[in-house]
Design a protein around this motif. Sequence first.
Motif, PDB file in Angstrom:
ATOM      1  N   UNK A 110       0.859  -1.182   0.000  1.00 55.33           N
ATOM      2  CA  UNK A 110       0.000   0.000   0.000  1.00 55.33           C
ATOM      3  C   UNK A 110       0.893   1.228   0.000  1.00 55.33           C
TER       4      UNK A 110
ATOM      5  N   UNK B 145      -6.771   1.877   2.067  1.00 61.43           N
ATOM      6  CA  UNK B 145      -7.738   1.023   1.385  1.00 61.43           C
ATOM      7  C   UNK B 145      -9.086   1.692   1.118  1.00 61.43           C
ATOM      8  N   UNK B 146      -9.571   2.449   2.075  1.00 66.17           N
ATOM      9  CA  UNK B 146     -10.870   3.088   1.846  1.00 66.17           C
ATOM     10  C   UNK B 146     -10.775   4.144   0.758  1.00 66.17           C
TER      11      UNK B 146
ATOM     12  N   UNK C  75     -10.803   2.396  -2.664  1.00 67.00           N
ATOM     13  CA  UNK C  75     -12.108   2.007  -3.191  1.00 67.00           C
ATOM     14  C   UNK C  75     -13.040   3.191  -3.382  1.00 67.00           C
TER      15      UNK C  75
ATOM     16  N   UNK D   1     -10.801  -8.315  -8.157  1.00 65.25           N
ATOM     17  CA  UNK D   1     -10.826  -6.883  -8.429  1.00 65.25           C
ATOM     18  C   UNK D   1     -11.048  -6.114  -7.130  1.00 65.25           C
ATOM     19  N   UNK D   2     -10.951  -4.821  -7.207  1.00 66.80           N
ATOM     20  CA  UNK D   2     -11.217  -3.937  -6.073  1.00 66.80           C
ATOM     21  C   UNK D   2     -10.328  -4.212  -4.864  1.00 66.80           C
ATOM     22  N   UNK D   3      -9.105  -4.685  -5.085  1.00 70.10           N
ATOM     23  CA  UNK D   3      -8.198  -4.831  -3.951  1.00 70.10           C
ATOM     24  C   UNK D   3      -7.068  -3.833  -4.095  1.00 70.10           C
ATOM     25  N   UNK D   4      -6.702  -3.256  -2.957  1.00 70.21           N
ATOM     26  CA  UNK D   4      -5.710  -2.195  -2.966  1.00 70.21           C
ATOM     27  C   UNK D   4      -4.310  -2.792  -2.946  1.00 70.21           C
ATOM     28  N   UNK D   5      -4.213  -4.019  -2.475  1.00 73.94           N
ATOM     29  CA  UNK D   5      -2.911  -4.615  -2.218  1.00 73.94           C
ATOM     30  C   UNK D   5      -2.964  -6.048  -2.710  1.00 73.94           C
TER      31      UNK D   5
ATOM     32  N   UNK E 210      -0.668  -9.907  -3.709  1.00 70.58           N
ATOM     33  CA  UNK E 210       0.499 -10.740  -3.479  1.00 70.58           C
ATOM     34  C   UNK E 210       1.532 -10.522  -4.583  1.00 70.58           C
ATOM     35  N   UNK E 211       2.811 -10.735  -4.249  1.00 72.34           N
ATOM     36  CA  UNK E 211       3.886 -10.478  -5.220  1.00 72.34           C
ATOM     37  C   UNK E 211       3.722 -11.265  -6.514  1.00 72.34           C
ATOM     38  N   UNK E 212       3.047 -12.411  -6.454  1.00 73.61           N
ATOM     39  CA  UNK E 212       2.919 -13.194  -7.681  1.00 73.61           C
ATOM     40  C   UNK E 212       2.179 -12.451  -8.792  1.00 73.61           C
ATOM     41  N   UNK E 213       1.421 -11.435  -8.444  1.00 76.28           N
ATOM     42  CA  UNK E 213       0.689 -10.705  -9.483  1.00 76.28           C
ATOM     43  C   UNK E 213       1.450  -9.482  -9.988  1.00 76.28           C
TER      44      UNK E 213
ATOM     45  N   UNK F  30       2.444 -18.981 -11.238  1.00 76.15           N
ATOM     46  CA  UNK F  30       1.283 -19.084 -12.100  1.00 76.15           C
ATOM     47  C   UNK F  30       1.634 -18.708 -13.531  1.00 76.15           C
TER      48      UNK F  30
ATOM     49  N   UNK G  67       2.477 -13.208   1.591  1.00 72.63           N
ATOM     50  CA  UNK G  67       1.618 -12.176   2.154  1.00 72.63           C
ATOM     51  C   UNK G  67       0.346 -12.033   1.321  1.00 72.63           C
ATOM     52  N   UNK G  68      -0.788 -12.049   1.987  1.00 70.45           N
ATOM     53  CA  UNK G  68      -2.116 -11.974   1.370  1.00 70.45           C
ATOM     54  C   UNK G  68      -2.538 -13.277   0.701  1.00 70.45           C
TER      55      UNK G  68
ATOM     56  N   UNK H  66     -12.968  -2.110   4.047  1.00 77.59           N
ATOM     57  CA  UNK H  66     -11.578  -1.662   4.104  1.00 77.59           C
ATOM     58  C   UNK H  66     -10.559  -2.753   3.771  1.00 77.59           C
TER      59      UNK H  66
ATOM     60  N   UNK I 297      -8.866  -6.793   0.808  1.00 82.36           N
ATOM     61  CA  UNK I 297      -7.666  -7.429   0.251  1.00 82.36           C
ATOM     62  C   UNK I 297      -7.006  -8.379   1.246  1.00 82.36           C
TER      63      UNK I 297
END
Lengths: 531, 290, 368
Positions: free
Chosen positions: A63, A68-69, A72, A456-460, A462-465, C22, C159-160, C227, C230
Amino acid sequence: MSTTTLTHDEAHHHEAPKGWRRWLFSTNHKDIGTLYLLFALIMLFVGGASAMLIRMELFQPGIQLLDPDLYNNLVTNHALIMIFGAVMPAAAGLANWMIPMMIGAPDMALPRMNNLSFWILPAAATMLLLSFVVPFFPGGGTQINTGWTIYPPLSVQVGMSMDFLIFAIHLLGISSVLASINIIVTLLNMRAPGMKMLKMPMFCWTWLVTAFLLILVVPVLAGGVTMLLFDRHFGTSFFDAAGGGDPVLFQHLFWFFGHPEVYILLLPSIGVLSHVIPAFSRKPLFGYNSMVGAMIAVATIGMVVWAHHQYTIGMSLGAVTYFMIGTILISIPVGLMIFNFIATMWRGAMTFETPMLFAVGIVLMFTFGGLSGVMLAVVPADMQYHDSMFVVAHFHYVLMPGAVFGLFAGVFYWLPKWTGHMYDEKLGKLFFWTNVIGFNITFFPQHFLGLAGMPRRIVDYNVMFTEFNVISSVGAMIFGLSHLLLLYIVIKTIRGGKKAESRAWEGAKGLEWELDSPPAFHTWTVAPQIK
Amino acid sequence: MSVKDHAGDYYIPDPSPWPIIGMVSLLLTLIGAALALNGVAIGQFAVIAGLLLFFYLLYGWFRDVIQENLSDRYNKQVDTSFRLGMFWFIASEVFFFLSFFGALFYIRNIALPWLGGDGYLGATQEILYTGFEPAWPSSGPGELGGEFQPMGPWGIPAINTLLLLSSGVTITWAHWGLKLDNQKHLVWGLIATIALGLLFVGFQAYEYGHAYSELNLTLESGAYGSTFYMLTGFHGFHVTMGAVMLMAILGRSMKSHFSSHKHFAFEAVAWYWHFVDVVWLGLFIFVYWL
Amino acid sequence: MLQAGLLLLAGLLFHSAAKAEYGLNFPEPAAGVAQEIYDIHMLTMGIATVLLIIVFAIVFYSLYFHRKSRGYQADQNFHTSWFGHWSWVIVPVMVLGVDLTIAGKADIVLKKVWDVPKEENIMDVKVTGHQWWWEFDYLDHDIKVESRYIPEEQSGDLYLREVDNPLVLPTGVKIRFLHTSADVLHAFWVPELAVKKDAIPGYITETWAELNREGTFRGQCAELCGTWHSRMPIVVESVSQDKFTAWVDGQKAIKVAAAAEASADKTWSMDELMVKGKTLYETKCAACHQVTGMGLPPAFPALNGSVLTKGPIADHLNIVINGKEGTAMQPWGTLNDLEIAAIVTYERNAWDNKMGDVVQPADVKQAR
Ligand code: HEA
Ligand code: HEA
Ligand code: CUA
Ligand SMILES: [Cu+2]
């Protein structure tokens, strides 16, 4: 009819009123059209700026920029501003400018109301803006972190900014309904003598259908958010299971509006293409009648397939089967439209000015987006795609080419008519290429992200993406910056340039090309006769 | 320019300040409402100011329209535009009401059975609400708002149905009077319609009072209370608006603004009134009766 | 063309990113229905690709040959040829054919996905979404697992995607998931199981799966829930039936021990409660109120120095046990007396609160 009235009119109307009154009090369709278009341009930049922030945040995992708020909140505003602030007003601006000129009418049927439908928009935009900033003031409550779909119960948890948003939606609804009434009445009542319905220019047809859709679905959204307002403040339980309501009910109301809405965004651009492609192929539109039929079919089927946005909420097998098949069937009329466009290009004598470049790009890229739509429509597979970045990729592929690029094409096609100047063709082409390449780099990789499991709609994330998000964000910067070129071209064309002839394009057909470029303040005060 | 010319004599109004005043009034009202709902005190004043401005706007705008009309600026084609406009406006209202009827339908036929273990998803009742019977009227498994009695159809609602139906007749009767250029006939028809309409609203208000004080039927009474008040409330609001419009028309009739061949304003209000009438029939059947 | 180029580009990148776990498509399915979903996905994607190639081919042919600059004369009568007259039938019929192919295949898969098998020995797992963690109730085994994300310092690259307590499931057994929510909408999504379903507060929706291989499968909450949307990863630990039985026994033993501890008629010392309370607070409450007790105003109030934590114990207990309706503060009454006592004691004495009072399990019992 008394002749005194006529002289009175002539004295007042043949010259444009001067100063700020001309714009604030306008009853002239061209001026109101210009207002709509300017408003849309500003909103494109506002919505785009939030998109840039979104993409910057997603540039790297973690982040960085936005809590996060806020993230969105920006997503919510991005979507609403783009759809209701940029695309719909731009389409309405084209309608205001072109419809009376195309059908040989002196103005819109209800000119004063026309101005009202425009001026409600800045009010709605103000409310939207307030809904965004209110939480930053003491006592302002929490931010709108719900996305543009404002699903309860989350939207019940949000603070007072949600009330601003709900009222903004009411205003947007009023504006669209009034504008739609005006367009329908104009098209039904103001056509030049001899212009039968089936001789109407295609852009008019698309707007007629669009306006009908708006009148039928926007009030339902208004009803839905009204119930939300009551659930929030007056103790009703429409969306609360404990009282016998159901959060899913809101989703039905929202998508009963929301799905037709996507065709509301699409159709005016289809109308633009139906003029641009024949003009630059130098041959008539292929399949006029089937185009009209297809459009009506899209609108009709489009009204009854809304729940394909809610496959995962646990509907019965019968219901999902119905919604799946209905949704897939939309590919028939839409496919027919695409086919007609291709068949219009086929054996034409094509040249590739900017509007045509956009048109060709749309045919290719919209087809791509539409096909991913059909993949989404397949219920079992949507169990995977739903609410993932794959959906985000789909809808930007239909929204950008299907709606925004179509409007760009229209702007370039009619700019000479509006301003009396030709735009700079070299810059136009440059804009096209940076725009389209930037667009594809931005959104193509998002398909892979979605398939790999990024919601979708996630602020954070995982590194894999990371990899594809980096590509997407870089593309978004190119894409975003290319719009500055658009701004530059438009301003430059307004200020001067090669003089445009009345028929600015060799192959352009239609009444609007018989008027001067730019046209007089009042046109067609004497209706043309259509043979 | 020939007088019969198609578009040349289509009246295009002069630039007008009303739309922008409309924008300001709506903005003021809604900002105020959003604030007031959240307990910010200045909100109420903004609402009041906004509404006052809004009524001023309505007054001014319609005054302009009436003046233009009286000075014969509107030809046949303009008249058609107004008619079509009103027609499609009413169409949009129909769909507004449809969202509430749709909500009622959904709650009764999908949400409650699902909560009550009918259908293919029996687990909801099994695990969350053992013993819950999904019979309509219902305030849900949480029995929100406490025990209540539903509103039966055969008391006031039936009377109200009669009132509204007869008001539909009286307005048609007034229309006949107008067509015969019989002003007295017209005026009395309108007065009767307004009286019936106001009586309706009065009964409705009484019914609400009764529901709140004796039946414990409130907005908080779960799905039943929610849909009941939403549907009847918005309808009642429309009847009130309709009555106000009728009064305006009555005033204009007394000033002889209408003639047997030119009276669009009257017809627009009459259509609106009929629309309100038809919605009531829907309400009577689906909210009170079934 | 552009898309083809991008595909190439993506392909190249895929090679460099091959170390990441992936690729360009769904992960390998780990359940029967997931496999069928994967197949239908490949089918529709294949059809879409073919159609796209056809459209591109025709358009590019036309773009190349039917150009004015090549001196091509527009055929003004093309739309009045027989083709022009009948294409409005031909095209829809062809598209309908493709549509029905897709819909037909999809329908078969859909039935299997949708109809939860009605078998005696199906295993029920109730999945409850909370803001922002998952609760898994093994209804047949009377076990409950709370599953929360792990902060980045401890989970590193996962993480996550990593949780403290995974959802452990046996292979070869049909499992019925019963989804519901305690507050707002959430959605349970693990790509290897393919099925995604919304968790709706007050309602229960169902899905099912039969795992066919062991492994660790990671997913995330897929419906915007506020909030920390994620921060709701889901981890499914798929194990053989033997291992599963062993795991169940282990969990039961832990549960028995905890219950014994809580019901023991013992008066706890401040220090004991503070130690217990700190861990509990940091797993259960810190998501909103933060480890520092400062909250994230305005959404989540600070507990450090707040009116309630510094006010009467009864009010403090009340909001913890009953929550506050219409806000993210849920009722925590499902925690046992000891746990609540520990948390409340901790909150009243941690940070700058230093109230110095101790809440015993007995006080909690009384407050319920
Ligand atoms: C302009 C906007 C637009 C348009 C035109 C479309 C068009 C279509 N959309 Fe899209 N859609 C959106 C905007 C749009 N959509 C948005 C904004 C969302 C997300 C909203 C949100 O959740 O926030 C969405 C989401 C969305 C979903 C929900 C996904 C999910 O959340 O899980 C689905 C599912 O069915 C879907 C399907 C379709 C289909 C079948 C079409 C069809 O109309 C496409 C038809 C076109 C073609 C098929 C291509 C041309 C045809 C041929 C070349 C003929 C041959 C083709 C075949 C034989 C298949 N869309
Ligand atoms: C017509 C509608 C429309 C349009 C045009 C766009 C345009 C864009 N959208 Fe948007 N989008 C939606 C409709 C639209 N979107 C909707 C409905 C959603 C779903 C919301 C939800 O989930 O609730 C969404 C969600 C959405 C997301 C997903 C967020 C998430 O789920 O977490 C993303 C992420 O990449 C995104 C990106 C973009 C980008 C990069 C553009 C670009 O095309 C924007 C390009 C334009 C500009 C950039 C403006 C002009 C230039 C400047 C301002 C100059 C300055 C430039 C720089 C600083 C570089 N959009
Ligand atoms: Cu839980 Cu998103
Ligand atoms: Cu849709």
